[in-house]
Design a protein around this motif. Structure first.
Motif, PDB file in Angstrom:
ATOM      1  N   LEU A 360       0.841  -1.197   0.000  1.00 55.81           N
ATOM      2  CA  LEU A 360       0.000   0.000   0.000  1.00 55.81           C
ATOM      3  C   LEU A 360       0.880   1.252   0.000  1.00 55.81           C
ATOM      4  O   LEU A 360       1.645   1.469   0.935  1.00 55.81           O
ATOM      5  CB  LEU A 360      -0.899  -0.008   1.243  1.00 55.81           C
ATOM      6  CG  LEU A 360      -2.030   1.012   1.299  1.00 55.81           C
ATOM      7  CD1 LEU A 360      -3.069   0.730   0.235  1.00 55.81           C
ATOM      8  CD2 LEU A 360      -2.677   0.996   2.681  1.00 55.81           C
ATOM      9  N   PRO A 361       0.790   2.087  -1.039  1.00 53.19           N
ATOM     10  CA  PRO A 361       1.601   3.315  -1.063  1.00 53.19           C
ATOM     11  C   PRO A 361       1.072   4.364  -0.093  1.00 53.19           C
ATOM     12  O   PRO A 361      -0.075   4.297   0.358  1.00 53.19           O
ATOM     13  CB  PRO A 361       1.475   3.784  -2.516  1.00 53.19           C
ATOM     14  CG  PRO A 361       0.196   3.193  -3.007  1.00 53.19           C
ATOM     15  CD  PRO A 361       0.010   1.905  -2.266  1.00 53.19           C
ATOM     16  N   ASP A 362       1.899   5.363   0.196  1.00 58.42           N
ATOM     17  CA  ASP A 362       1.536   6.382   1.178  1.00 58.42           C
ATOM     18  C   ASP A 362       0.784   7.564   0.583  1.00 58.42           C
ATOM     19  O   ASP A 362       0.199   8.358   1.328  1.00 58.42           O
ATOM     20  CB  ASP A 362       2.802   6.917   1.869  1.00 58.42           C
ATOM     21  CG  ASP A 362       3.530   5.847   2.663  1.00 58.42           C
ATOM     22  OD1 ASP A 362       2.849   4.953   3.208  1.00 58.42           O
ATOM     23  OD2 ASP A 362       4.774   5.906   2.723  1.00 58.42           O
ATOM     24  N   ASP A 363       0.815   7.724  -0.733  1.00 59.26           N
ATOM     25  CA  ASP A 363       0.331   8.963  -1.344  1.00 59.26           C
ATOM     26  C   ASP A 363      -0.987   8.791  -2.095  1.00 59.26           C
ATOM     27  O   ASP A 363      -1.230   9.459  -3.107  1.00 59.26           O
ATOM     28  CB  ASP A 363       1.391   9.517  -2.297  1.00 59.26           C
ATOM     29  CG  ASP A 363       1.814   8.515  -3.367  1.00 59.26           C
ATOM     30  OD1 ASP A 363       1.438   7.333  -3.242  1.00 59.26           O
ATOM     31  OD2 ASP A 363       2.516   8.923  -4.316  1.00 59.26           O
ATOM     32  N   LEU A 364      -1.858   7.925  -1.628  1.00 59.35           N
ATOM     33  CA  LEU A 364      -3.140   7.715  -2.296  1.00 59.35           C
ATOM     34  C   LEU A 364      -4.119   8.845  -1.968  1.00 59.35           C
ATOM     35  O   LEU A 364      -4.010   9.495  -0.923  1.00 59.35           O
ATOM     36  CB  LEU A 364      -3.753   6.379  -1.855  1.00 59.35           C
ATOM     37  CG  LEU A 364      -2.988   5.108  -2.231  1.00 59.35           C
ATOM     38  CD1 LEU A 364      -3.722   3.888  -1.713  1.00 59.35           C
ATOM     39  CD2 LEU A 364      -2.773   5.015  -3.731  1.00 59.35           C
ATOM     40  N   GLU A 365      -5.076   9.052  -2.843  1.00 59.25           N
ATOM     41  CA  GLU A 365      -6.188   9.956  -2.548  1.00 59.25           C
ATOM     42  C   GLU A 365      -6.984   9.348  -1.393  1.00 59.25           C
ATOM     43  O   GLU A 365      -7.384   8.185  -1.437  1.00 59.25           O
ATOM     44  CB  GLU A 365      -7.075  10.118  -3.790  1.00 59.25           C
ATOM     45  CG  GLU A 365      -8.374  10.853  -3.536  1.00 59.25           C
ATOM     46  CD  GLU A 365      -8.153  12.265  -3.019  1.00 59.25           C
ATOM     47  OE1 GLU A 365      -8.751  12.604  -1.980  1.00 59.25           O
ATOM     48  OE2 GLU A 365      -7.380  13.018  -3.654  1.00 59.25           O
ATOM     49  N   THR A 366      -7.211  10.133  -0.359  1.00 64.65           N
ATOM     50  CA  THR A 366      -7.867   9.601   0.840  1.00 64.65           C
ATOM     51  C   THR A 366      -9.380   9.771   0.818  1.00 64.65           C
ATOM     52  O   THR A 366     -10.065   9.259   1.705  1.00 64.65           O
ATOM     53  CB  THR A 366      -7.304  10.274   2.100  1.00 64.65           C
ATOM     54  OG1 THR A 366      -7.485  11.690   1.988  1.00 64.65           O
ATOM     55  CG2 THR A 366      -5.813   9.969   2.252  1.00 64.65           C
ATOM     56  N   TYR A 367      -9.916  10.508  -0.148  1.00 68.29           N
ATOM     57  CA  TYR A 367     -11.357  10.689  -0.285  1.00 68.29           C
ATOM     58  C   TYR A 367     -11.999  11.117   1.041  1.00 68.29           C
ATOM     59  O   TYR A 367     -12.992  10.539   1.500  1.00 68.29           O
ATOM     60  CB  TYR A 367     -12.024   9.418  -0.826  1.00 68.29           C
ATOM     61  CG  TYR A 367     -11.598   9.077  -2.238  1.00 68.29           C
ATOM     62  CD1 TYR A 367     -12.142   9.749  -3.319  1.00 68.29           C
ATOM     63  CD2 TYR A 367     -10.640   8.085  -2.481  1.00 68.29           C
ATOM     64  CE1 TYR A 367     -11.732   9.454  -4.631  1.00 68.29           C
ATOM     65  CE2 TYR A 367     -10.226   7.784  -3.776  1.00 68.29           C
ATOM     66  CZ  TYR A 367     -10.773   8.479  -4.844  1.00 68.29           C
ATOM     67  OH  TYR A 367     -10.373   8.185  -6.135  1.00 68.29           O
TER      68      TYR A 367
END
Length: 550
Positions: A360-367
């Motif tokens: 799991l990457p750290d920079d995903l869109e968190t919505y």
């Protein structure tokens, strides 16, 4: 009027008394001559202190078939009556069960070899051999049996021919001797061990004569007694009352201490009340009840992080659900943190992709909750506010029931007309087979042990019923990255590819991710040996080590 916890508990208990009184005449675990001693101590079963009553979070379909679509309550039963080459422990690591250890993988990554324990027998006394494993894997890999897991074996030598109907068996499944099972691949597939090592093994000597295309309807998977390798044998299912299992005298670990188990499909409120009255021994509780349960005498509480998550599929076969902006708007419209705080007491984490841990990457869109953003996306796509979307789910678990009502209110608030549709398990299966649903609310899975486990729920090749992709999403670049990762031996490079795939999934929102819940178990202190498992479908992973005291 807002009631206190104590008032609510009293109301639950009062209503429960009538339910139990009506059920007692047909429930052997509640009869005085089988469940209660002269001193008035109930053990809930047919013999003193040898029967365990456990919560079943939904009614089962009562089809104990490894080829059936996965349904959590049925999987709980199958974890008791069958066994597998490998299991998953509470740390989400693979460990050997029928195998003597983890399999050996050849240097070229094309041959996987399992060595099986010797001297094992089925519950009917017949010997267990590698031929049983070959038979089972052939059934699960053949879509003609109704198996939705067939796609997991696409890289096995000969699997494509079986899928095409030009071969009867998969040439890549072999038994060099009675204690060795081998899988031969057409290309390296590092994830196949984690995805298929836990398949429930079924008896060839019982099922060999059943036609392949009748395997999903044979009565073996519903009748009693069932034949398996697990610590228990299926005895009976009294519809909506209990699943009754008795210990397997031929279980590989030797004597099983607890003679009988009754799995009871009741709501979480009733299960918690029964825990307090002594009529239930093991319950998965709602976080909202945690403080109440912790105050009960003789009850121990244990929790473990989940390996799956609660989500809603979005059926992209429906034209009005195809636009990614609609699904993104749904995520922005739902206040998931508020849902977690109110329905789960904070015992969960929001989810923004299906991958977990190092994948799991750290920079995903968190919505993050943003109803204005949701409205902007809907306006941009010219969403029709009169279009009705139906959310279907099986009721009975408080957090999911609450989630459904919250989703309904918050989507309606931004202009998405959502209607709720409660169904029974069989009805949902029919809707899945007909692909007639709009959205379904469900949960589970294990994405913590093996990242490739995400592939069956997301790939273009695993649309239901050929896999677990209930949203019918398809992104070829996502598939390419995940497949490349699965063939990459270098671990750092492998996980980098998974993280790239997670970015695509996060942007395209193939499902509405809600939360990853902690699994909280409460049990009577009579149970010795219980170790909490975050996977709610496998609380009995080490039941052969349990005992009931006093």
């Amino acid at each position: 009027m807002r009631r206190s916890r104590a008032q609510r508990a009293a109301l639950i208990s009062a209503g429960l008394s009538l339910v139990l009184a009506l059920a007692a005449c047909s429930d052997p675990s509640q009869d005085d001559d089988t469940g209660t001693s002269d001193e008035g101590t109930s053990d809930g079963g047919a013999a003193e202190d040898t029967a365990l009553n456990a919560y079943l979070y939904q009614a089962p379909n009562s089809n104990w078939s490894p080829m059936a679509p996965a349904h959590g309550p049925d999987v709980i039963v199958m974890n008791l009556i069958y066994d597998s080459l490998l299991g998953v422990n509470p740390d989400y690591q693979l460990y050997p069960r029928l195998a003597t250890g983890l399999p050996e993988v050849s240097e070229d990554g094309l041959t996987i070899t399992y060595t099986l324990q010797e001297g094992l027998t089925w519950s009917d006394g017949e010997p267990f051999t590698a031929e049983d494993v070959v038979f089972t894997y052939n059934m699960v890999a053949n879509p003609a049996t109704g198996s939705p897991s067939a796609g997991k074996f696409a890289d096995v030598e000969g699997a494509a021919e079986v899928t095409a109907g030009t071969a009867d068996t998969v040439s890549g499944f072999t038994a060099p001797d009675e204690h060795t099972f081998q899988i031969t691949l057409t290309k390296p597939n590092l994830g196949i061990v984690g995805l298929t090592g836990n398949i429930f093994i079924i008896p060839q000597h019982v099922l060999a004569d059943v036609p392949v295309d009748e395997m999903d309807t044979t009565d073996f998977f519903t009748k009693s007694p069932n034949v398996g390798l697990g610590p228990y044998v299926f005895e009976e299912y009294q519809t909506d009352q209990y699943v009754h299992l008795v210990k397997n005298p031929n279980f590989r670990e030797g004597e099983v201490d607890i003679d009988e188990i009754y799995l009871r499909p009741v709501t979480s409120d009733v299960a918690t009340a029964q825990l307090g009255t002594g009529e239930m021994d093991l319950v998965q509780i709602s976080p909202a009840d945690l403080s109440t349960v912790e105050a009960l005498d003789g009850i121990e509480v244990a929790s473990a992080p989940g390996a799956g998550f609660i989500r809603t599929s979005v059926n992209e076969l429906k034209p009005y659900l195809k636009d990614v902006r609609l699904r993104q708007a749904m995520l922005y419209a739902i206040d998931r943190q508020q849902l977690i705080d109110e329905a789960l007491g904070g015992h969960a984490q929001p989810v923004n992709a299906s991958f977990m841990k190092d994948a799991l990457p750290d920079d995903l869109e968190t919505y993050e909750y943003n109803p204005d953003k949701a409205r902007e996306l809907l306006a941009e796509m010219n969403w029709d506010p009169n279009q009705v979307i139906q959310l279907t789910w099986i009721p009975g678990q408080r957090d999911r029931d609450t989630a459904a009502t919250v989703i309904e209110a918050q989507l309606n608030e931004v202009g998405i007309k959502l209607e709720l549709n409660q169904v029974q398990p069989g009805e949902l299966t029919d809707m899945m087979n007909a692909q007639s649903y709009d959205m379904t609310l469900y949960g589970g899975g294990n994405y913590a042990t093996e990242p490739f486990a995400v592939y069956p729920i997301d790939s273009c090749n695993t649309h239901y019923p050929n896999g677990a992709n209930l949203s019918f999403w398809c992104n070829e670049e996502f598939d390419r990255l995940v497949q490349e990762a699965n063939q990459t031996v270098d671990e750092a490079a492998r996980y980098d590819l998974y993280r790239q795939a997670a970015v695509i999934e996060n942007a395209e929102v193939p499902m509405i991710w809600l939360y990853n819940p902690d699994t909280i178990w409460a049990h009577t202190d009579r149970i010795q040996g219980f170790e909490p498992m975050g996977d709610q479908t496998n609380p009995f992973w080490n039941v052969q080590e349990w005992s009931l005291d006093g």
